[in-house]
Design a protein around this motif. Sequence first.
Motif, PDB file in Angstrom:
ATOM      1  N   ASP A 147       0.817  -1.210   0.000  1.00  0.00           N
ATOM      2  CA  ASP A 147       0.000   0.000   0.000  1.00  0.00           C
ATOM      3  C   ASP A 147       0.852   1.261   0.000  1.00  0.00           C
ATOM      4  N   VAL A 148       1.911   1.268   0.807  1.00  0.00           N
ATOM      5  CA  VAL A 148       2.751   2.463   0.885  1.00  0.00           C
ATOM      6  C   VAL A 148       3.403   2.741  -0.472  1.00  0.00           C
ATOM      7  N   HIS A 149       3.808   1.689  -1.175  1.00  0.00           N
ATOM      8  CA  HIS A 149       4.414   1.879  -2.495  1.00  0.00           C
ATOM      9  C   HIS A 149       3.372   2.284  -3.530  1.00  0.00           C
ATOM     10  N   ILE A 150       2.183   1.741  -3.426  1.00  0.00           N
ATOM     11  CA  ILE A 150       1.102   2.162  -4.320  1.00  0.00           C
ATOM     12  C   ILE A 150       0.809   3.647  -4.117  1.00  0.00           C
ATOM     13  N   MET A 151       0.856   4.106  -2.871  1.00  0.00           N
ATOM     14  CA  MET A 151       0.665   5.526  -2.585  1.00  0.00           C
ATOM     15  C   MET A 151       1.721   6.377  -3.286  1.00  0.00           C
ATOM     16  N   MET A 152       2.957   5.896  -3.329  1.00  0.00           N
ATOM     17  CA  MET A 152       4.011   6.632  -4.043  1.00  0.00           C
ATOM     18  C   MET A 152       3.620   6.848  -5.497  1.00  0.00           C
ATOM     19  N   ALA A 153       3.067   5.821  -6.130  1.00  0.00           N
ATOM     20  CA  ALA A 153       2.690   5.925  -7.541  1.00  0.00           C
ATOM     21  C   ALA A 153       1.517   6.876  -7.728  1.00  0.00           C
ATOM     22  N   CYS A 154       0.553   6.815  -6.829  1.00  0.00           N
ATOM     23  CA  CYS A 154      -0.588   7.729  -6.918  1.00  0.00           C
ATOM     24  C   CYS A 154      -0.127   9.176  -6.812  1.00  0.00           C
ATOM     25  N   LEU A 155       0.777   9.441  -5.890  1.00  0.00           N
ATOM     26  CA  LEU A 155       1.305  10.791  -5.720  1.00  0.00           C
ATOM     27  C   LEU A 155       2.195  11.180  -6.899  1.00  0.00           C
ATOM     28  N   GLY A 156       3.029  10.249  -7.340  1.00  0.00           N
ATOM     29  CA  GLY A 156       3.951  10.542  -8.425  1.00  0.00           C
ATOM     30  C   GLY A 156       3.247  10.890  -9.722  1.00  0.00           C
ATOM     31  N   SER A 157       2.087  10.269  -9.958  1.00  0.00           N
ATOM     32  CA  SER A 157       1.327  10.537 -11.180  1.00  0.00           C
ATOM     33  C   SER A 157       0.365  11.708 -11.007  1.00  0.00           C
ATOM     34  N   ASN A 158       0.407  12.321  -9.817  1.00  0.00           N
ATOM     35  CA  ASN A 158      -0.443  13.477  -9.511  1.00  0.00           C
ATOM     36  C   ASN A 158      -1.924  13.137  -9.648  1.00  0.00           C
TER      37      ASN A 158
END
Length: 465
Positions: A331-342
């Motif tokens: 989940d924490v890594h998925i959050m990185m992708a959500c934030l990274g893709s804005n």
Amino acid sequence: MFCNWRDCQEYRSLGLPLSTTSNEACKLYDATLTQYVGWYDDDSMGGLENCVAQMLSADPQFVMGHVLKNGLDLMGTGRSVALDTDFKRDIDAMVTLSDSGPINQREQLHVQAIKLWADGQMRSACDKWETILVDNPLDMLAIKFAHDAYFYLGLHPQLRDSPARCLPNWKPSMPLYSDLLGIYSFGLEETNLYSQAEKVARQSLEMKKQSAWSTHTLCHVMEMEGRQNEGIGFLSRTLNDWTKCGMLACHNFWHWALYHIEKNEHQGALDIFDTEIAVSLKKSGAMLDVVDVCSLLYRLELEGIDVGSRWNDTFEIIRPHVEDHILAFNDVHIMMACLGSNSKEIVQKMMDSLRGFIRDGSGDNHDLTRDIGMPMCEAFLAYDEGDYGKAVELLLPLRYDVIKIGGSHAQRDIFNLLLIHAALKSDIAEHKKLARHLLMERKALKENSPMTDRLIAKAMATHVD
């Protein structure tokens, strides 16, 4: 690669009888297990998934075949019985099948372990596998399932001790012995026994140079000891060996890229990302590859590197898993992708979903998500929004507990780096002082770290009253 698959009689001679009369099913079980342990697809057998399908076609009533199939799905951490009705049906059918026919106690314990893991009782599943191994230390499936489980739970002493207890019962002539050494070596590395881990890993590689997990252990040893040049040279020299193990090749490329980031060679890391890591994720969609992609891009961004549109392709692969909540680490890594893709709307969706899971869920990962995973996601969100002080306040109390969400020391280092960067950027003077102390601690742990030296220089250039 090994290809003399063992039949029913050979498994009985090991003291591991399988409740099937089909030699074909038994051999396909052995072929599937061998590929799983070795992290590769055997092209001559049509690959891992094809072997599973053929195994169950050869004997649809083969309980251990269903255990292996369902266990592979669970350990891949990409399917959940809470969200996938077909998967729940498979698990329930396995249990029903185990109750309807004569199977031995070891097989029954395997069924119970898989059911417990599927229901979120991860530690209890480990207890079942260890119970199996007390009387059946040659049961590689129990060894491997337990090893993967301990990794996901951050139980590093168990990661080391479980294979150590079994190893004296094995003989070097046995199939998968070199893989067992690789499993043991990684447990040694994760408990900071680096020289011993390297010795065992190299012993494994002398027996089978394609032992990707042993290669992986050496990557970790060299990472933790600050041997970046040696790591790059080692992976380059052995490239044709470990890339044969496609299921782990992406992760070993990830280690290669980390060495470049450490050395301030960001273009080298981006080149590996573009030519190997991103390509692997697009092909596999595997959660291990997801984690590697997210971690690498985020590390580069912490280094001040513009990764361009690389987050967008990653996010499209990750999007279906936003509400999985199978592992807090994922989940924490998925959050990185959500934030990274804005993707602000999806970020909000994920945060709402996490709150719902904490409110209504149960099991070991529920507790880890509540206590660690959720505040970690909140910290990443705060950092993304420029609230660095809040990110520090969220991360600091978790720094010695984050091990509980699993992964390796090298993988979890992203959380240490986030805390340091947040403290450096915070407007609060005490946080800037904290950053300096954290960097001194980091320097003491790994003296040869160019990245740490760069961050120390940055911290010392910051005025603190």
